[in-house]
Design a protein around this motif. Structure first.
Motif, mmCIF file in Angstrom:
data_model
loop_
_atom_site.group_PDB
_atom_site.id
_atom_site.type_symbol
_atom_site.label_atom_id
_atom_site.label_comp_id
_atom_site.label_asym_id
_atom_site.label_seq_id
_atom_site.Cartn_x
_atom_site.Cartn_y
_atom_site.Cartn_z
ATOM 1 N N ALA A 117 48.471 -0.501 5.972
ATOM 2 C CA ALA A 117 47.237 -0.766 6.712
ATOM 3 C C ALA A 117 46.803 -2.048 6.732
ATOM 4 O O ALA A 117 46.279 -2.646 7.544
ATOM 5 N N SER A 118 47.714 -3.073 6.001
ATOM 6 C CA SER A 118 47.485 -4.570 6.056
ATOM 7 C C SER A 118 48.640 -5.296 6.380
ATOM 8 O O SER A 118 48.650 -6.356 6.780
ATOM 9 N N VAL B 263 51.194 -8.727 17.317
ATOM 10 C CA VAL B 263 50.027 -9.465 17.895
ATOM 11 C C VAL B 263 48.779 -9.271 17.284
ATOM 12 O O VAL B 263 47.966 -10.366 17.236
ATOM 13 N N GLU B 264 48.352 -8.002 17.282
ATOM 14 C CA GLU B 264 47.190 -7.664 16.751
ATOM 15 C C GLU B 264 46.854 -8.097 15.004
ATOM 16 O O GLU B 264 45.904 -8.392 14.655
ATOM 17 N N ALA B 265 47.870 -8.131 14.124
ATOM 18 C CA ALA B 265 47.886 -8.887 12.889
ATOM 19 C C ALA B 265 47.705 -10.469 13.163
ATOM 20 O O ALA B 265 47.207 -10.935 12.144
ATOM 21 N N VAL B 266 48.370 -10.911 14.126
ATOM 22 C CA VAL B 266 48.234 -12.539 14.186
ATOM 23 C C VAL B 266 46.596 -12.806 14.893
ATOM 24 O O VAL B 266 46.035 -13.772 14.631
ATOM 25 N N ARG B 267 46.269 -11.978 15.409
ATOM 26 C CA ARG B 267 44.683 -12.427 16.277
ATOM 27 C C ARG B 267 43.804 -12.507 15.306
ATOM 28 O O ARG B 267 42.976 -13.629 15.640
ATOM 29 N N ALA C 71 52.539 -18.798 10.243
ATOM 30 C CA ALA C 71 54.026 -18.512 9.749
ATOM 31 C C ALA C 71 54.175 -16.930 9.362
ATOM 32 O O ALA C 71 53.466 -16.680 8.630
ATOM 33 N N LEU C 72 55.163 -16.451 10.096
ATOM 34 C CA LEU C 72 55.337 -15.273 9.913
ATOM 35 C C LEU C 72 56.453 -14.947 8.640
ATOM 36 O O LEU C 72 57.202 -15.748 8.710
ATOM 37 N N VAL C 73 56.372 -13.977 7.755
ATOM 38 C CA VAL C 73 57.034 -13.917 6.668
ATOM 39 C C VAL C 73 57.917 -12.327 7.063
ATOM 40 O O VAL C 73 57.136 -11.369 6.986
#
Length: 323
Positions: free
Chosen positions: A267-268, A279-283, A294-296
Protein backbone atom coordinates in the motif's frame (compact mmCIF):
# COMPACT_ATOMS: atom_id res chain seq x y z
CA UNK A 1 10.67 19.66 -13.44
CA UNK A 2 11.69 16.89 -11.05
CA UNK A 3 15.09 15.24 -11.45
CA UNK A 4 15.09 11.47 -10.92
CA UNK A 5 17.94 9.85 -9.00
CA UNK A 6 19.23 6.38 -8.26
CA UNK A 7 20.13 5.10 -4.78
CA UNK A 8 23.20 3.01 -4.06
CA UNK A 9 21.63 1.24 -1.06
CA UNK A 10 24.64 -0.02 0.87
CA UNK A 11 22.44 -2.18 3.09
CA UNK A 12 21.53 -4.52 0.25
CA UNK A 13 24.62 -5.03 -1.91
CA UNK A 14 28.38 -5.43 -1.64
CA UNK A 15 30.85 -2.70 -2.58
CA UNK A 16 31.83 -3.92 -6.05
CA UNK A 17 28.20 -4.51 -6.96
CA UNK A 18 27.21 -1.01 -5.78
CA UNK A 19 29.81 0.59 -8.04
CA UNK A 20 28.63 -1.48 -10.98
CA UNK A 21 25.05 -0.44 -10.31
CA UNK A 22 25.79 3.30 -10.33
CA UNK A 23 27.82 2.91 -13.53
CA UNK A 24 24.76 1.38 -15.15
CA UNK A 25 22.51 4.08 -13.64
CA UNK A 26 24.67 6.69 -15.34
CA UNK A 27 24.46 4.80 -18.63
CA UNK A 28 20.67 4.58 -18.61
CA UNK A 29 20.26 8.28 -17.84
CA UNK A 30 19.53 8.84 -14.16
CA UNK A 31 20.01 12.50 -13.27
CA UNK A 32 21.92 11.95 -10.01
CA UNK A 33 22.72 9.32 -7.41
CA UNK A 34 22.74 9.08 -3.64
CA UNK A 35 24.42 6.64 -1.27
CA UNK A 36 23.36 5.50 2.18
CA UNK A 37 26.04 5.56 4.89
CA UNK A 38 25.36 2.76 7.36
CA UNK A 39 27.22 0.54 9.76
CA UNK A 40 24.39 -2.00 9.81
CA UNK A 41 21.47 -3.01 7.60
CA UNK A 42 17.97 -2.30 8.84
CA UNK A 43 17.04 -6.00 8.65
CA UNK A 44 19.22 -9.11 8.43
CA UNK A 45 17.48 -10.02 5.17
CA UNK A 46 19.19 -7.05 3.50
CA UNK A 47 22.52 -8.57 4.42
CA UNK A 48 25.16 -5.89 3.68
CA UNK A 49 26.74 -2.70 4.92
CA UNK A 50 30.13 -1.85 3.34
CA UNK A 51 31.94 1.41 4.07
CA UNK A 52 30.12 4.02 2.01
CA UNK A 53 33.08 6.36 1.53
CA UNK A 54 35.23 3.69 -0.12
CA UNK A 55 32.31 2.89 -2.41
CA UNK A 56 31.94 6.58 -3.25
CA UNK A 57 35.63 6.93 -4.07
CA UNK A 58 35.45 3.97 -6.43
CA UNK A 59 32.23 5.30 -7.96
CA UNK A 60 33.84 8.67 -8.59
CA UNK A 61 36.52 6.96 -10.69
CA UNK A 62 34.15 4.56 -12.45
CA UNK A 63 31.68 7.24 -13.57
CA UNK A 64 32.10 10.55 -15.37
CA UNK A 65 28.75 12.38 -15.37
CA UNK A 66 26.35 11.31 -12.64
CA UNK A 67 26.40 13.41 -9.44
CA UNK A 68 27.16 11.58 -6.18
CA UNK A 69 25.82 12.32 -2.70
CA UNK A 70 25.65 10.89 0.81
CA UNK A 71 22.07 10.25 1.89
CA UNK A 72 22.96 10.75 4.65
CA UNK A 73 26.13 10.85 6.74
CA UNK A 74 25.95 11.51 10.45
CA UNK A 75 28.96 13.74 11.26
CA UNK A 76 28.58 13.71 15.02
CA UNK A 77 29.04 10.20 16.48
CA UNK A 78 30.87 7.55 14.42
CA UNK A 79 32.73 10.27 12.58
CA UNK A 80 34.24 13.49 13.89
CA UNK A 81 33.12 16.46 11.77
CA UNK A 82 36.72 17.42 10.95
CA UNK A 83 37.18 13.98 9.39
CA UNK A 84 33.89 14.25 7.49
CA UNK A 85 35.07 17.57 6.04
CA UNK A 86 38.28 15.90 4.84
CA UNK A 87 36.36 13.02 3.28
CA UNK A 88 33.94 15.33 1.51
CA UNK A 89 36.67 17.61 0.16
CA UNK A 90 38.53 14.56 -1.17
CA UNK A 91 35.36 13.24 -2.80
CA UNK A 92 34.76 16.59 -4.48
CA UNK A 93 38.26 16.43 -5.96
CA UNK A 94 37.96 12.78 -7.03
CA UNK A 95 34.59 13.37 -8.68
CA UNK A 96 35.68 16.64 -10.30
CA UNK A 97 32.90 18.63 -8.68
CA UNK A 98 30.08 16.06 -8.75
CA UNK A 99 29.76 15.46 -4.99
CA UNK A 100 27.21 16.75 -2.49
CA UNK A 101 27.51 16.15 1.24
CA UNK A 102 24.20 15.11 2.79
CA UNK A 103 24.19 15.23 6.59
CA UNK A 104 21.77 14.18 9.32
CA UNK A 105 21.52 13.74 13.07
CA UNK A 106 21.92 9.96 12.74
CA UNK A 107 20.24 6.74 13.82
CA UNK A 108 20.97 4.63 16.87
CA UNK A 109 21.30 1.68 14.48
CA UNK A 110 24.60 3.02 13.15
CA UNK A 111 25.98 5.38 15.75
CA UNK A 112 25.75 3.30 18.96
CA UNK A 113 28.66 1.13 17.77
CA UNK A 114 31.28 3.57 19.10
CA UNK A 115 29.91 3.22 22.63
CA UNK A 116 28.88 6.81 23.25
CA UNK A 117 25.23 6.09 24.04
CA UNK A 118 22.29 7.58 22.22
CA UNK A 119 21.21 10.98 23.55
CA UNK A 120 17.87 12.77 23.24
CA UNK A 121 16.95 14.33 19.92
CA UNK A 122 17.65 17.90 21.07
CA UNK A 123 21.23 16.93 21.93
CA UNK A 124 21.60 15.21 18.56
CA UNK A 125 20.53 18.40 16.83
CA UNK A 126 22.98 20.44 18.90
CA UNK A 127 25.77 18.09 17.85
CA UNK A 128 24.72 18.29 14.20
CA UNK A 129 24.69 22.09 14.28
CA UNK A 130 28.19 22.23 15.72
CA UNK A 131 29.37 19.65 13.18
CA UNK A 132 28.00 21.71 10.28
CA UNK A 133 29.73 24.82 11.62
CA UNK A 134 33.05 22.96 11.80
CA UNK A 135 32.70 21.49 8.31
CA UNK A 136 31.79 24.90 6.85
CA UNK A 137 34.80 26.51 8.55
CA UNK A 138 37.16 23.86 7.17
CA UNK A 139 35.66 24.22 3.67
CA UNK A 140 36.49 27.94 3.86
CA UNK A 141 40.22 27.12 4.10
CA UNK A 142 42.78 28.25 6.62
CA UNK A 143 43.48 27.01 10.12
CA UNK A 144 40.47 26.10 12.24
CA UNK A 145 40.30 25.92 16.01
CA UNK A 146 36.86 25.34 17.50
CA UNK A 147 35.67 24.74 21.05
CA UNK A 148 31.99 23.93 21.34
CA UNK A 149 29.73 22.17 23.80
CA UNK A 150 30.18 18.84 22.02
CA UNK A 151 33.23 19.12 19.75
CA UNK A 152 36.75 20.47 19.84
CA UNK A 153 39.00 21.09 16.86
CA UNK A 154 42.64 22.02 17.29
CA UNK A 155 44.56 23.72 14.48
CA UNK A 156 42.93 21.76 11.65
CA UNK A 157 43.34 22.51 7.96
CA UNK A 158 42.18 20.78 4.80
CA UNK A 159 45.30 20.52 2.67
CA UNK A 160 43.51 19.22 -0.41
CA UNK A 161 40.59 21.56 -0.87
CA UNK A 162 38.55 21.91 -4.09
CA UNK A 163 38.02 25.34 -5.65
CA UNK A 164 34.30 24.89 -4.97
CA UNK A 165 33.45 22.97 -1.78
CA UNK A 166 30.70 20.38 -2.06
CA UNK A 167 27.18 21.69 -1.48
CA UNK A 168 25.95 20.72 1.96
CA UNK A 169 22.51 19.24 2.59
CA UNK A 170 20.74 18.60 5.88
CA UNK A 171 18.05 15.96 6.45
CA UNK A 172 14.92 17.24 8.16
CA UNK A 173 12.06 15.68 10.10
CA UNK A 174 10.65 18.59 12.15
CA UNK A 175 10.85 22.28 12.97
CA UNK A 176 14.24 22.16 14.73
CA UNK A 177 16.04 20.40 11.88
CA UNK A 178 14.28 22.63 9.32
CA UNK A 179 15.57 25.69 11.15
CA UNK A 180 19.11 24.33 11.09
CA UNK A 181 18.84 23.36 7.41
CA UNK A 182 17.41 26.72 6.39
CA UNK A 183 20.22 28.63 8.08
CA UNK A 184 23.21 26.41 7.31
CA UNK A 185 22.50 24.12 4.34
CA UNK A 186 22.61 24.54 0.57
CA UNK A 187 19.81 22.00 0.09
CA UNK A 188 17.29 20.09 2.16
CA UNK A 189 16.77 16.33 2.38
CA UNK A 190 13.62 14.48 3.43
CA UNK A 191 12.28 10.95 3.11
CA UNK A 192 8.59 11.80 3.23
CA UNK A 193 6.63 14.07 0.84
CA UNK A 194 5.58 16.54 3.52
CA UNK A 195 5.08 20.05 2.19
CA UNK A 196 5.16 21.34 5.77
CA UNK A 197 8.83 20.42 6.08
CA UNK A 198 9.66 22.39 2.96
CA UNK A 199 7.58 25.34 4.18
CA UNK A 200 9.53 25.35 7.45
CA UNK A 201 12.81 25.11 5.52
CA UNK A 202 11.75 28.13 3.45
CA UNK A 203 10.77 30.15 6.52
CA UNK A 204 14.29 29.79 7.89
CA UNK A 205 16.21 30.74 4.76
CA UNK A 206 15.73 27.83 2.39
CA UNK A 207 13.86 29.62 -0.40
CA UNK A 208 15.10 28.65 -3.84
CA UNK A 209 17.41 25.89 -2.62
CA UNK A 210 17.15 22.31 -3.95
CA UNK A 211 14.99 19.84 -2.04
CA UNK A 212 15.76 16.15 -2.34
CA UNK A 213 13.42 13.28 -1.47
CA UNK A 214 13.73 9.51 -1.59
CA UNK A 215 11.23 6.81 -2.52
CA UNK A 216 11.51 3.01 -2.21
CA UNK A 217 10.17 1.04 -5.18
CA UNK A 218 10.16 -2.64 -6.06
CA UNK A 219 10.19 -3.52 -9.73
CA UNK A 220 9.55 -7.10 -10.83
CA UNK A 221 7.63 -8.57 -13.76
CA UNK A 222 5.96 -10.77 -11.12
CA UNK A 223 4.13 -8.36 -8.81
CA UNK A 224 3.66 -10.98 -6.09
CA UNK A 225 7.42 -11.56 -6.02
CA UNK A 226 7.97 -7.81 -5.76
CA UNK A 227 5.58 -7.51 -2.82
CA UNK A 228 7.22 -10.46 -1.06
CA UNK A 229 10.68 -8.96 -1.50
CA UNK A 230 9.57 -5.50 -0.40
CA UNK A 231 8.04 -6.97 2.74
CA UNK A 232 11.11 -9.07 3.53
CA UNK A 233 13.59 -6.21 3.13
CA UNK A 234 11.78 -2.90 3.52
CA UNK A 235 8.87 -3.26 5.92
CA UNK A 236 10.82 -1.10 8.42
CA UNK A 237 10.40 1.95 6.17
CA UNK A 238 6.86 2.70 7.31
CA UNK A 239 7.93 3.29 10.90
CA UNK A 240 8.87 6.89 10.23
CA UNK A 241 12.10 8.55 11.25
CA UNK A 242 11.01 9.41 14.78
CA UNK A 243 10.86 5.65 15.41
CA UNK A 244 13.59 4.47 13.04
CA UNK A 245 16.18 6.78 14.57
CA UNK A 246 15.80 5.17 17.98
CA UNK A 247 16.03 1.39 17.42
CA UNK A 248 19.50 -0.10 18.00
CA UNK A 249 19.81 -3.04 15.59
CA UNK A 250 18.27 -5.32 12.96
CA UNK A 251 16.69 -7.50 15.67
CA UNK A 252 14.84 -4.44 16.98
CA UNK A 253 13.51 -3.58 13.54
CA UNK A 254 12.44 -7.19 13.03
CA UNK A 255 10.53 -7.13 16.32
CA UNK A 256 9.00 -3.72 15.68
CA UNK A 257 7.70 -4.79 12.26
CA UNK A 258 6.59 -8.33 13.01
CA UNK A 259 2.92 -7.44 12.48
CA UNK A 260 3.44 -5.47 9.26
CA UNK A 261 1.84 -7.46 6.44
CA UNK A 262 2.79 -7.68 2.76
CA UNK A 263 -0.42 -5.81 1.95
CA UNK A 264 0.65 -2.99 4.29
CA UNK A 265 3.94 -2.69 2.43
CA UNK A 266 2.30 -2.85 -1.00
CA UNK A 267 0.00 0.00 0.00
CA UNK A 268 2.96 2.35 0.51
CA UNK A 269 5.61 1.06 -1.93
CA UNK A 270 4.91 0.67 -5.67
CA UNK A 271 5.50 -2.96 -6.63
CA UNK A 272 5.46 -4.73 -10.00
CA UNK A 273 6.02 -3.43 -13.51
CA UNK A 274 3.25 -0.89 -14.09
CA UNK A 275 5.02 2.44 -14.67
CA UNK A 276 1.83 4.33 -13.83
CA UNK A 277 2.05 3.10 -10.23
CA UNK A 278 5.60 4.40 -9.97
CA UNK A 279 4.61 7.75 -11.47
CA UNK A 280 1.79 8.10 -8.95
CA UNK A 281 4.19 7.29 -6.10
CA UNK A 282 6.50 10.12 -7.19
CA UNK A 283 3.64 12.59 -7.63
CA UNK A 284 3.24 13.54 -3.93
CA UNK A 285 6.90 14.60 -3.88
CA UNK A 286 6.42 16.76 -6.97
CA UNK A 287 3.22 18.25 -5.56
CA UNK A 288 4.95 19.03 -2.24
CA UNK A 289 7.69 20.96 -4.05
CA UNK A 290 10.60 18.51 -4.17
CA UNK A 291 13.00 19.23 -7.02
CA UNK A 292 14.72 15.82 -6.92
CA UNK A 293 13.57 12.31 -6.02
CA UNK A 294 15.98 9.39 -5.60
CA UNK A 295 14.47 5.95 -6.21
CA UNK A 296 15.53 2.92 -4.13
CA UNK A 297 15.04 -0.35 -6.00
CA UNK A 298 14.52 -2.99 -3.31
CA UNK A 299 16.69 -6.08 -3.66
CA UNK A 300 20.44 -6.02 -4.21
CA UNK A 301 20.28 -8.74 -6.85
CA UNK A 302 17.47 -6.99 -8.75
CA UNK A 303 19.30 -3.84 -9.81
CA UNK A 304 20.23 -4.85 -13.35
CA UNK A 305 16.67 -5.77 -14.24
CA UNK A 306 15.38 -2.56 -12.69
CA UNK A 307 17.93 -0.39 -14.48
CA UNK A 308 17.19 -2.01 -17.84
CA UNK A 309 13.47 -1.41 -17.26
CA UNK A 310 14.26 2.15 -16.19
CA UNK A 311 15.94 2.87 -19.51
CA UNK A 312 13.12 1.49 -21.64
CA UNK A 313 10.03 2.27 -19.60
CA UNK A 314 10.30 3.99 -16.22
CA UNK A 315 12.47 7.03 -16.93
CA UNK A 316 10.51 7.99 -20.08
CA UNK A 317 7.26 7.71 -18.10
CA UNK A 318 8.60 9.84 -15.23
CA UNK A 319 9.96 12.48 -17.60
CA UNK A 320 6.65 12.64 -19.45
CA UNK A 321 4.92 13.24 -16.12
CA UNK A 322 7.41 15.55 -14.38
CA UNK A 323 9.98 16.68 -16.96
Amino acid sequence: MVQIGYTMMTEQAGPRELVGHVVRAEEVGYDFSVTSDHYSPWLRSQGHSPYAWSVLGAAAQATSRIPLMTYVTCPSFRYHPAVVAQKAATMQLLSEGRFRLGLGSGENLNEHVVGGGWPAVDVRHERLEEAVEIIRALFDGGLVTYHGTHFDVESARLWDLPDQPPPLGVAVSGERSCTLAGHLADLVIATEPEAGLLDAFDRHGGQGKPRVGQLPVCYDADRDAAVTRAHAQFRWFGGGWNVNAELPGPHSFASATQYVTPDDVAASIPCGDDPAAFVEAVRPYADAGFTEVALVQIGGDQQDAFLNWSAKTLLPALRDAFG
